[in-house]
Motif scaffolding. Structure first.
Motif, PDB file in Angstrom:
ATOM      1  N   ASP A 140       8.657 -15.407 -27.538  1.00  0.00           N
ATOM      2  CA  ASP A 140       8.637 -16.322 -26.400  1.00  0.00           C
ATOM      3  C   ASP A 140       9.791 -17.301 -26.561  1.00  0.00           C
ATOM      4  N   PHE A 141      10.155 -17.985 -25.469  1.00  0.00           N
ATOM      5  CA  PHE A 141      11.346 -18.830 -25.492  1.00  0.00           C
ATOM      6  C   PHE A 141      11.045 -20.292 -25.841  1.00  0.00           C
ATOM      7  N   ASP A 142       9.975 -20.537 -26.602  1.00  0.00           N
ATOM      8  CA  ASP A 142       9.748 -21.894 -27.098  1.00  0.00           C
ATOM      9  C   ASP A 142       9.744 -21.875 -28.627  1.00  0.00           C
ATOM     10  N   ALA A 143       9.514 -23.045 -29.232  1.00  0.00           N
ATOM     11  CA  ALA A 143       9.579 -23.149 -30.695  1.00  0.00           C
ATOM     12  C   ALA A 143       8.531 -22.278 -31.377  1.00  0.00           C
ATOM     13  N   ASP A 144       7.344 -22.179 -30.788  1.00  0.00           N
ATOM     14  CA  ASP A 144       6.321 -21.319 -31.369  1.00  0.00           C
ATOM     15  C   ASP A 144       6.775 -19.866 -31.334  1.00  0.00           C
ATOM     16  N   GLY A 145       7.363 -19.454 -30.217  1.00  0.00           N
ATOM     17  CA  GLY A 145       7.860 -18.084 -30.114  1.00  0.00           C
ATOM     18  C   GLY A 145       8.999 -17.803 -31.071  1.00  0.00           C
ATOM     19  N   VAL A 159       7.872   0.774 -31.608  1.00  0.00           N
ATOM     20  CA  VAL A 159       6.686  -0.077 -31.762  1.00  0.00           C
ATOM     21  C   VAL A 159       7.046  -1.491 -31.321  1.00  0.00           C
ATOM     22  N   LEU A 160       6.313  -2.010 -30.343  1.00  0.00           N
ATOM     23  CA  LEU A 160       6.508  -3.390 -29.888  1.00  0.00           C
ATOM     24  C   LEU A 160       5.455  -4.287 -30.528  1.00  0.00           C
ATOM     25  N   ILE A 161       5.891  -5.416 -31.034  1.00  0.00           N
ATOM     26  CA  ILE A 161       4.972  -6.423 -31.568  1.00  0.00           C
ATOM     27  C   ILE A 161       5.222  -7.718 -30.797  1.00  0.00           C
ATOM     28  N   THR A 162       4.299  -8.104 -29.953  1.00  0.00           N
ATOM     29  CA  THR A 162       4.475  -9.364 -29.232  1.00  0.00           C
ATOM     30  C   THR A 162       3.991 -10.508 -30.117  1.00  0.00           C
ATOM     31  N   VAL A 163       4.697 -11.628 -30.051  1.00  0.00           N
ATOM     32  CA  VAL A 163       4.288 -12.830 -30.781  1.00  0.00           C
ATOM     33  C   VAL A 163       4.277 -14.004 -29.811  1.00  0.00           C
ATOM     34  N   ASP A 164       3.189 -14.767 -29.844  1.00  0.00           N
ATOM     35  CA  ASP A 164       3.007 -15.931 -28.971  1.00  0.00           C
ATOM     36  C   ASP A 164       3.010 -15.536 -27.495  1.00  0.00           C
ATOM     37  N   ASN A 165       2.718 -14.286 -27.192  1.00  0.00           N
ATOM     38  CA  ASN A 165       2.621 -13.842 -25.801  1.00  0.00           C
ATOM     39  C   ASN A 165       1.998 -12.458 -25.796  1.00  0.00           C
ATOM     40  N   GLY A 166       1.709 -11.956 -24.603  1.00  0.00           N
ATOM     41  CA  GLY A 166       1.253 -10.578 -24.465  1.00  0.00           C
ATOM     42  C   GLY A 166      -0.171 -10.428 -23.976  1.00  0.00           C
ATOM     43  N   ILE A 167      -1.012 -11.449 -24.170  1.00  0.00           N
ATOM     44  CA  ILE A 167      -2.421 -11.301 -23.816  1.00  0.00           C
ATOM     45  C   ILE A 167      -2.627 -11.174 -22.307  1.00  0.00           C
ATOM     46  N   ILE A 188      13.884 -11.723 -27.069  1.00  0.00           N
ATOM     47  CA  ILE A 188      13.231 -12.869 -26.437  1.00  0.00           C
ATOM     48  C   ILE A 188      13.745 -12.976 -25.011  1.00  0.00           C
ATOM     49  N   PRO A 189      12.864 -12.969 -24.019  1.00  0.00           N
ATOM     50  CA  PRO A 189      13.335 -13.006 -22.637  1.00  0.00           C
ATOM     51  C   PRO A 189      14.029 -14.320 -22.300  1.00  0.00           C
ATOM     52  N   ASN A 190      15.100 -14.240 -21.561  1.00  0.00           N
ATOM     53  CA  ASN A 190      15.692 -15.424 -20.963  1.00  0.00           C
ATOM     54  C   ASN A 190      14.749 -15.884 -19.849  1.00  0.00           C
ATOM     55  N   VAL A 211       6.000 -20.488 -45.207  1.00  0.00           N
ATOM     56  CA  VAL A 211       5.116 -21.477 -44.579  1.00  0.00           C
ATOM     57  C   VAL A 211       5.863 -22.661 -43.996  1.00  0.00           C
ATOM     58  N   ASP A 212       7.123 -22.897 -44.405  1.00  0.00           N
ATOM     59  CA  ASP A 212       7.874 -23.972 -43.758  1.00  0.00           C
ATOM     60  C   ASP A 212       8.108 -23.648 -42.280  1.00  0.00           C
ATOM     61  N   ILE A 213       8.377 -22.371 -42.000  1.00  0.00           N
ATOM     62  CA  ILE A 213       8.567 -21.958 -40.599  1.00  0.00           C
ATOM     63  C   ILE A 213       7.232 -21.998 -39.860  1.00  0.00           C
ATOM     64  N   VAL A 214       6.164 -21.570 -40.525  1.00  0.00           N
ATOM     65  CA  VAL A 214       4.831 -21.611 -39.916  1.00  0.00           C
ATOM     66  C   VAL A 214       4.452 -23.053 -39.580  1.00  0.00           C
ATOM     67  N   ALA A 215       4.727 -23.965 -40.488  1.00  0.00           N
ATOM     68  CA  ALA A 215       4.407 -25.377 -40.259  1.00  0.00           C
ATOM     69  C   ALA A 215       5.194 -25.926 -39.072  1.00  0.00           C
ATOM     70  N   LEU A 216       6.459 -25.593 -38.985  1.00  0.00           N
ATOM     71  CA  LEU A 216       7.299 -26.063 -37.885  1.00  0.00           C
ATOM     72  C   LEU A 216       6.750 -25.602 -36.542  1.00  0.00           C
ATOM     73  N   GLY A 217       6.452 -24.309 -36.422  1.00  0.00           N
ATOM     74  CA  GLY A 217       5.933 -23.789 -35.158  1.00  0.00           C
ATOM     75  C   GLY A 217       4.581 -24.360 -34.802  1.00  0.00           C
TER      76      GLY A 217
END
Length: 574
Positions: free
Chosen positions: A76-81, A129-137, A104-106, A223-229
């Motif tokens: 996704d196009f935000d910090a979590d994505g 194989v597609l793996i969606t993160v922070d989107n797809g539901i 990541i889509p524009n 986990v530093d990246i996990v904490a940031l998101g």
């Protein structure tokens, strides 16, 4: 807007460990912390096996790895994505899985999520194989298109699902029906991290690491990246999220985090050795988000993936420039929105309960921040719209306590079929699309529905205070103690206090911030204080001698020296 000040009640804190300072014990007890939650080691994380669908997804990805299938992360196009995408790419590489890529889509060309046009790009990339993160539901059509193209699809998401789920090969989302995973407020990056942990366990069981002749990797280094998101996505810091954020911040302070995070902290003039969650939320997160708001979020992902601090600093400087551009856009849009609302107040003597704003030259990438700013100013649910095409507008919604935004949009959609072609999101934030010709109708319907669902007393904002702080706690030591007792953030609010002070000095700094020197009423102690973004019609006011402040204890650092400062949330003349 002046917020009502409500003091938290004193509660029993005898269940918490006695080694805690009495002030900290009470503050934690007021926030519902259990004795077990005081220990924030990674070993106390919720177990992966309690997350529905995680085992299925891990087996599928392990099969794909053994078959050397090409994996594509769709973010996704935000910090979590961006952080979710980065965690997956780095973890797959550490696990010995080669050739994974990301997409990541524009937001301006493809919109949110796994859309049908985005699947066409995935086909061009040769993804299997597609793996969606922070989107797809909510990507019903996108998943169908991917399956029709012969791809397998693993969805990882944390957004609330609709009544119909996509026909994916595996769905991992703690908010899907029947999932027993206790942390429903986990961010998308947290879900992605759990998937990588589960994949590592599955590969271990299959003897993968022995076959490759590599050592099993320690994924905790991510986990530093996990904490940031987690912080940047403003999810509630429940016990599980606090463990993740605390572990990530410890890596940052120890100088063992990703070069990209170090560079982003540096460009924001934050000291990595003293980083707190607020630095992720107010300094790093916005700069990362600026890439997705104004340009391509791939720049943010590449910054997090970068192993070279020199290149990371160059990319961080570019993100900083985008963030400055975003601020300028937001300032202009906010001024236009406030003028519009002020005119409305003069004509009707009251604001709508639900505020929906649209201007055809507003920037689509900044409307979420605009909605948040207007919501904070007027304490009402707000949706800001921007033009998406000649016939369509896209909106970003922000809500207040007591009103579930996604449920409200679903109610409007059911009552007015066709009015909202697409929507999705959370209780406090959501996104939607409308036909441009329906904006006026939607504004009316939105206000009417909010009036129907929202109790009038909830339109008055509230500040929760931990009460008056005894003078012996108005110290730098107490401020550092509170700072070290976090991480503080959404749903686990940093301690805020209130009290009466003599106002000795006041002046504007930075054009809109009020710098003060105050004195306790007993006259025993003078303190520096600052209130950001004050109402310039009210402050400074040389006639005011006494004030009531709602404030946080802040550690001000200047040229290597630390001093106590009151960070003022609300100021009222007395």
């Amino acid at each position: 807007m002046k917020y009502k000040l409500t003091r938290r009640e004193t509660v029993d804190d005898s269940h918490l460990p006695n080694h805690l300072h009495p002030l900290i014990k009470q503050l934690l007890a007021r926030r519902g912390v259990a004795a077990d939650d005081c220990e924030q080691e990674l070993s106390r994380l919720l177990r992966p096996e309690t997350m529905l669908g995680l085992d299925v997804a891990a087996r599928l990805l392990a099969d794909a790895a053994l078959a050397s299938k090409r994996m594509l992360i769709v973010g996704d196009f935000d910090a979590d994505g961006a952080t979710s995408t980065s965690v997956c790419l780095l973890a797959l590489k550490m696990l010995g899985i080669q050739g994974a890529d990301f997409l990541i889509p524009n937001r301006f060309d493809y919109g949110y999520g796994l859309s049908v046009p985005l699947v066409a790009l995935a086909v061009e990339k040769g993804a299997e194989v597609l793996i969606t993160v922070d989107n797809g539901i909510s990507s019903i059509d996108g998943v169908a298109a991917a399956k029709a193209a012969g791809m397998q699809v693993v969805i990882t998401d944390h957004h609330l699902p609709g009544q119909v789920l996509p026909d994916a090969d595996a769905i991992v989302n703690p908010n899907q029906h029947g999932c027993p995973f206790a942390s429903k407020s986990i961010a998308g990056v947290g879900v992605a991290f759990y998937l990588m942990l589960a994949l590592r366990a599955e590969l271990r069981n299959r003897g993968w690491f022995e076959k490759l002749g590599i050592k099993e990797p320690n994924l905790a280094v991510l986990v530093d990246i996990v904490a940031l998101g987690t912080v940047a996505d403003v999810v509630s810091l429940d016990a599980n999220n606090r463990i993740l954020v605390d572990a990530g911040l410890k890596r940052v302070r120890a100088g063992r985090c990703r070069p990209g995070i170090t560079a982003l902290l540096e460009v924001a003039k934050r000291n990595p050795a003293r980083a707190v969650a607020a630095d992720f939320g107010f300094a790093v997160g916005p700069r990362l988000n600026a890439a997705g708001r104004l340009d391509e979020m791939s720049l943010g992902v590449e910054t997090l993936l970068c192993d070279d601090i020199v290149y990371a600093r160059r990319m961080a400087a570019e993100l900083d420039g985008l963030n400055q551009e975003r601020r300028e856009l937001e300032t202009g849009m906010q001024a236009e929105a406030l003028k519009s609302l002020e005119r409305l107040q003069l004509e009707e003597s009251q604001l709508p309960w639900g505020i929906a704003l649209y201007q055809d030259d507003w920037h689509q990438g900044v409307i979420g921040i605009l909605a948040s700013r207007i919501k904070d100013r007027y304490h009402r649910p707000v949706i800001a719209f921007a033009e998406a095409s000649d016939t369509e507008v896209k909106g970003s919604a922000r809500s207040i306590k007591g009103l579930h935004m996604r449920d409200l949009l679903e109610l409007i959609s059911s009552r007015h079929p066709g009015l909202i072609p697409k929507f999705g999101g959370h209780a406090m934030a959501a996104g939607l699309s409308l036909a441009k010709s329906d904006v006026g109708k939607f504004q009316t319907v939105f206000d009417e529905t909010v009036r129907e669902l929202l109790a009038p007393e909830l339109l008055t904002g509230e500040i929760l205070s931990d009460g008056e702080l005894p003078i012996e706690y108005l110290t730098l030591e107490a401020a550092n103690l509170i700072r070290a007792s976090g991480p503080w953030g959404q749903g686990f609010e940093e301690p805020l206090f209130d009290g009466h002070f003599r106002l000795l000095q006041q002046r504007l700094v930075g054009e809109k911030h009020l710098k003060m020197l105050v004195e306790t009423e007993c006259g025993r102690l003078m303190l520096d204080a600052i209130a950001f973004n004050v109402d310039l019609k009210a402050w400074p006011d040389a006639s005011v001698r006494h004030v009531q402040l709602a404030y946080r204890l802040d550690v001000n650092e200047f040229r290597g020296n630390q001093s106590l400062q009151l960070l003022v949330e609300q100021i009222e003349a007395k």
